[in-house]
Scaffold this active site. Structure first.
Site, PDB file in Angstrom:
ATOM      1  N   GLY A 126       0.831  -1.197   0.000  1.00 32.06           N
ATOM      2  CA  GLY A 126       0.000   0.000   0.000  1.00 32.06           C
ATOM      3  C   GLY A 126       0.860   1.238   0.000  1.00 32.06           C
ATOM      4  N   ASN A 150      -6.647   3.338   7.776  1.00 35.15           N
ATOM      5  CA  ASN A 150      -5.608   3.199   8.798  1.00 35.15           C
ATOM      6  C   ASN A 150      -5.892   2.080   9.792  1.00 35.15           C
ATOM      7  OD1 ASN A 150      -4.018   5.171   7.727  1.00 35.15           O
ATOM      8  ND2 ASN A 150      -4.755   6.807   9.066  1.00 35.15           N
ATOM      9  N   ASP A 152      -0.597   3.318  11.251  1.00 37.83           N
ATOM     10  CA  ASP A 152      -0.365   4.704  10.832  1.00 37.83           C
ATOM     11  C   ASP A 152      -0.518   5.706  11.969  1.00 37.83           C
ATOM     12  OD1 ASP A 152       0.093   7.018   9.533  1.00 37.83           O
ATOM     13  OD2 ASP A 152      -1.513   6.825   8.064  1.00 37.83           O
ATOM     14  N   PHE A 197       2.224   9.917   2.452  1.00 39.24           N
ATOM     15  CA  PHE A 197       3.642  10.177   2.673  1.00 39.24           C
ATOM     16  C   PHE A 197       4.512   8.937   2.498  1.00 39.24           C
ATOM     17  CE2 PHE A 197       1.097  12.872   5.510  1.00 39.24           C
ATOM     18  CZ  PHE A 197       1.453  14.123   5.036  1.00 39.24           C
TER      19      PHE A 197
HETATM   20  P1  ADP Z   1       0.567   6.939   5.433  1.00 37.17           P
HETATM   21  O1  ADP Z   1       1.091   7.561   6.694  1.00 37.17           O
HETATM   22  O2  ADP Z   1       1.320   7.388   4.236  1.00 37.17           O
HETATM   23  O3  ADP Z   1      -0.922   7.031   5.285  1.00 37.17           O
HETATM   24  P2  ADP Z   1       0.190   4.140   6.265  1.00 37.17           P
HETATM   25  O4  ADP Z   1       0.982   3.706   7.442  1.00 37.17           O
HETATM   26  O5  ADP Z   1      -1.244   4.435   6.487  1.00 37.17           O
HETATM   27  O6  ADP Z   1       0.933   5.377   5.565  1.00 37.17           O
HETATM   28  O7  ADP Z   1       0.329   3.038   5.118  1.00 37.17           O
HETATM   29  C1  ADP Z   1      -0.249   3.226   3.836  1.00 37.17           C
HETATM   30  C2  ADP Z   1      -1.009   1.979   3.390  1.00 37.17           C
HETATM   31  O8  ADP Z   1      -0.125   0.855   3.343  1.00 37.17           O
HETATM   32  C3  ADP Z   1      -2.132   1.552   4.310  1.00 37.17           C
HETATM   33  O9  ADP Z   1      -3.346   2.193   4.030  1.00 37.17           O
HETATM   34  C4  ADP Z   1      -2.199   0.043   4.057  1.00 37.17           C
HETATM   35  O10 ADP Z   1      -2.969  -0.258   2.931  1.00 37.17           O
HETATM   36  C5  ADP Z   1      -0.758  -0.333   3.802  1.00 37.17           C
HETATM   37  N1  ADP Z   1      -0.091  -0.775   5.050  1.00 37.17           N
HETATM   38  C6  ADP Z   1       0.514   0.012   5.948  1.00 37.17           C
HETATM   39  N2  ADP Z   1       1.028  -0.689   6.985  1.00 37.17           N
HETATM   40  C7  ADP Z   1       0.752  -1.971   6.742  1.00 37.17           C
HETATM   41  C8  ADP Z   1       1.029  -3.198   7.450  1.00 37.17           C
HETATM   42  N3  ADP Z   1       1.675  -3.205   8.607  1.00 37.17           N
HETATM   43  N4  ADP Z   1       0.604  -4.355   6.886  1.00 37.17           N
HETATM   44  C9  ADP Z   1      -0.070  -4.318   5.711  1.00 37.17           C
HETATM   45  N5  ADP Z   1      -0.368  -3.206   5.013  1.00 37.17           N
HETATM   46  C10 ADP Z   1       0.040  -2.033   5.504  1.00 37.17           C
HETATM   47 MG    MG Z   2      -2.517   6.146   6.227  1.00 38.77          MG
END
Ligand code: ADP
Ligand code: MG
Length: 720
Positions: free
Chosen positions: A383, A527, A540, A387
């Site tokens: 994903g 999230n 997140d 950012f």
């Molecule tokens: P941002 O701060 O850019 O929003 P996120 O931490 O929300 O970043 O991660 C972006 C996307 O990546 C999430 O919406 C999800 O689909 C995927 N993702 C993030 N962390 C995980 C994880 N630990 N396992 C599986 N997918 C994840």
């Molecule tokens: Mg996010």
């Protein structure tokens, strides 16, 4: 009544994925963030203040401010000359070029938008018209080009200036009221945090001179603090009324009403026009419980200390030995795939922990790597957010898999505090429904987090898979009843049973975070992740923050459809924004739409205006149960002090709501229930395919940072 389900809808039908935003540095404490204006700057003339205030009154973020504060901000505005034909702002501009709001002083402007490659005039602006309101809140690309058609002058207001003064004055006001409260003996058993909650619940009331505010012998349930004006206190004596006191600003009266409805012991009359801050006994009880109970309780410093200790970031301010982290990344090429090796620096303690129990030999370039080097092999993408980019990685010595989140330093260097908070918080949270972070490291261009792998995608994937268009009979009133009513097609989200499982899990998570003084601030389906069994984990923590006892925070951040009114209005806020976010999330899961998105709009400012507008009525689709509607409405209560979750029972009030009737909270938290839905591979397949396609199209092209920028990044993230 009742719906018949038909084929599932595309993601486009469901409220789409939303990007997170932040007002960032503008809300910082201290004046350092404000840049100096050139010496020849012409400030707005005092005779223009009223005109400016009237012009700005059209803006939601301005017109709710205290008149004094409005004046203070107008005084900071300055003039800019714009020649005929000159472009004042350009569609698509971001950053500094999109951080100012303009009010036309003289001259005319045309507003142009690009439609099919052509600049089309969509509007004209003249004296007292404003544009760029959203720039006062966060860094949003300019939505149009504005050019002067005559010689013109505009007044300019800068985001950093605006947010600095809003914050400074709000803080002064809050601490002033706090001081008032400190002097009320009956409230002395309250902790600082409890007093802050009272500050939020006070309501202002104004009385003309001569009004009897309270009358001796009558029962009463209001407590008063004088904000402005004077009052006289009388008592009845056999010889007639006798003046016993004269009250001024910061004095208080009627405090016994907070304990009981016993008759007032004196009469208080407004001597001048009197402005009071008032508090009702039942509001007090709702928020903090009965006062007499607070007066007798035992304070347990040990309990408080224990909670605090749990979250002290481990090893901060202590030099942490470094370790090497190597990431093997597959590069697609014409002659098949090749491996690229990225060298990063991490923390020795984390690397050793990750390699514990690892038996496989880790070899690279013919060398065997010892337990102090971490080698990760990158796999498919999971994903990406506003950012970041997230992919699966395998740790070589143990074969265990994790999610690797990668952020470009130059993209987050403006607001490094968010990344540092994410680092400290995800390292220390320990809850079955929170994502765990195992390590953090960095290379020249990127920051990395190693997280629990959540193979079930996120709640937005589940929603897209579960949502459907149903036909529902809607009684139109009048004689049409039951089966005679016409059927209407409408979008339905997931079932209430499924949503209940997810929402309940998040309630437990929020309770845990808030008890540990963490405000999450970015609740939304994207999230909330799903593990292999189907349980949720909140991830997140990019906007999460640790709040010291009862403190507030002022930074505007979150995601437009999900932000709480107190966040939009820059009033300072704390945990209340998460309960609001939960209300939005629940609405989205059940209906597939956002509560403030009808009538449909793409403009985040329109959505935020609805969020703070008491007259905007949220529409509930007819298939929602009355209990679900009731809980959403209580969570989407605009006044934070009255929102469920913020009342005396805190999270327990939410847990005891009828919508959750029969739910076994302890079993859920212990993960001893069977999740109602197992994740399916297909859930996120389409999204991931799109993501890969987009990456392929852009060819992984990234902006090249200048040497100077890189140096900045190096300094800012030295302690990461
Ligand atoms: P941002 O701060 O850019 O929003 P996120 O931490 O929300 O970043 O991660 C972006 C996307 O990546 C999430 O919406 C999800 O689909 C995927 N993702 C993030 N962390 C995980 C994880 N630990 N396992 C599986 N997918 C994840
Ligand atoms: Mg996010």
């Amino acid at each position: 009544m009742g719906g018949t389900s038909s084929k599932p809808v595309e993601q486009a039908g469901v409220a789409g994925r939303s990007r997170a935003i932040t007002g960032g540095g503008g809300g910082q404490k201290g004046k350092q963030g404000l840049h100096k204006l050139p010496a020849d700057t012409v400030k707005a003339h005092p005779e223009d203040y009223e005109v400016l205030e009237a012009a700005l009154a059209k803006l939601l973020i301005f017109n709710r401010l205290d008149p004094q504060l409005q004046r203070r901000i107008v005084q900071e505005m300055y003039e800019r000359k714009v020649g005929a034909g000159e472009i004042l702002m350009k569609e698509g501009d971001t950053g500094l070029a999109a951080s100012e709001l303009f009010v036309v002083k003289s001259g005319k402007f045309e507003v142009l938008q690009r439609r099919q490659g052509q600049n089309v005039r969509v509007n004209m602006k003249e004296r007292c018209d404003c544009f760029g309101e959203i720039s006062l809140m966060y860094d949003s690309p300019r939505s149009a080009t504005v050019a002067a058609t005559t010689d013109a002058v505009v007044w300019v207001l800068d985001r950093a200036v605006f947010r600095y003064f809003v914050r400074e004055i709000q803080e002064t006001q809050v601490s002033q009221i706090e001081l008032f409260l400190n002097s009320v003996p009956i409230l002395s058993p309250l902790t600082k945090e409890e007093r802050m909650r009272i500050v939020d619940a006070l309501e202002e009331a104004t009385y003309p001179a001569g009004t009897k505010v309270i009358v001796e012998g009558e029962g009463g349930d209001l407590f008063y603090i004088i904000k402005d004006g004077e009052a006289i206190v009388y008592v009845d004596t056999p010889q007639g009324q006798r003046k016993v006191n004269h009250l001024f600003k910061a004095d208080f009266f009627g405090e016994r009403a907070l304990l009981s409805a016993e008759p007032r012991m004196a009469t208080v009359e407004a001597y001048t026009k009197l402005v009071c801050l008032t508090l009702r006994r039942d509001t007090f009880t709702e928020i903090l419980g009965p006062l007499e109970k607070l007066m007798t309780r035992e304070k347990s410093p040990q309990v408080v200390a224990q909670k605090m200790a749990k979250l002290q970031p481990r090893g901060s301010h202590v030099h942490r030995p470094l370790a090497e982290v190597l990431i093997k990344r597959r590069k697609k090429g014409r002659q098949g795939d090749t491996w690229e090796l990225v060298r990063a620096r991490g923390h020795l303690d984390e690397v050793q922990e990750l390699r514990k129990g690892g038996t496989k030999l880790v070899e690279l370039d013919g060398q065997t790597k010892d337990a102090n080097t971490l080698v990760l092999t990158e796999g498919p993408v999971l994903g990406g957010g506003a950012f970041s980019r997230v992919s699966i990685v395998a740790e070589e010595s143990t074969g265990r898999t994790y999610a690797l989140k990668r952020m470009r330093k130059s993209a987050v260097v403006q607001c490094p505090e968010h990344v540092y908070c994410e680092q400290a918080i995800t390292k220390n949270v320990a809850h079955p429904f929170c994502i765990r972070q195992y390590a953090s490291f960095q290379d020249k261009y990127h920051l990395y987090f190693l997280f629990d792998l959540m193979p079930g995608g996120d709640l937005m994937d589940v929603l897209v898979a579960e949502a459907s268009v149903i036909k529902h009979r809607v009684p139109q009133g009048g004689w049409q009843v039951g089966c005679l009513a016409p059927k209407v097609k409408m979008l339905q989200g997931m079932s209430e049973d499924l949503a209940r499982f997810y929402i309940a899990s998040i309630v437990l998570t929020l309770d845990y975070l808030h008890i540990n003084h963490i405000v999450y601030r970015d609740l939304k389906p994207e999230n909330v992740f799903i593990d292999s069994q189907g349980f949720t984990k909140l991830g997140d923590f990019g906007f999460a923050k640790v709040l010291e006892n009862g403190n507030r925070t002022y930074t505007f951040c979150g995601t437009p459809g999900y932000v709480a009114p107190e966040n939009v209005l820059a009033h300072g806020y704390n945990y209340s924004v998460d309960w609001w976010g939960l209300g939005v999330l629940m609405y989205v899961l059940l209906t597939g739409r956002q509560p403030f998105s009808t009538p449909k709009t793409e403009d985040p400012m329109v959505v935020m205006r609805r969020i703070v507008d008491e007259n905007y009525q949220i529409k509930y689709p007819p298939y929602l149960s009355p209990q679900a509607k009731d809980l959403i409405a209580r969570l989407l209560e605009r006044k934070p002090a009255k929102r469920i979750g913020m009342l005396n029972g805190r999270a327990h009030d939410v847990m005891n709501h009828k919508w959750f009737e029969g739910l076994n909270w302890a079993e859920l938290e212990a993960r001893r229930v069977t999740p109602p839905r197992k994740p399916k591979d297909s859930d996120s397949a389409k999204r991931l395919k799109e993501l890969v396609d987009v990456e392929r199209k852009t060819g992984g092209k990234v902006p090249k940072e200048s040497a100077e920028e890189l140096q900045d990044c190096e300094m800012v993230f030295a302690d990461f």
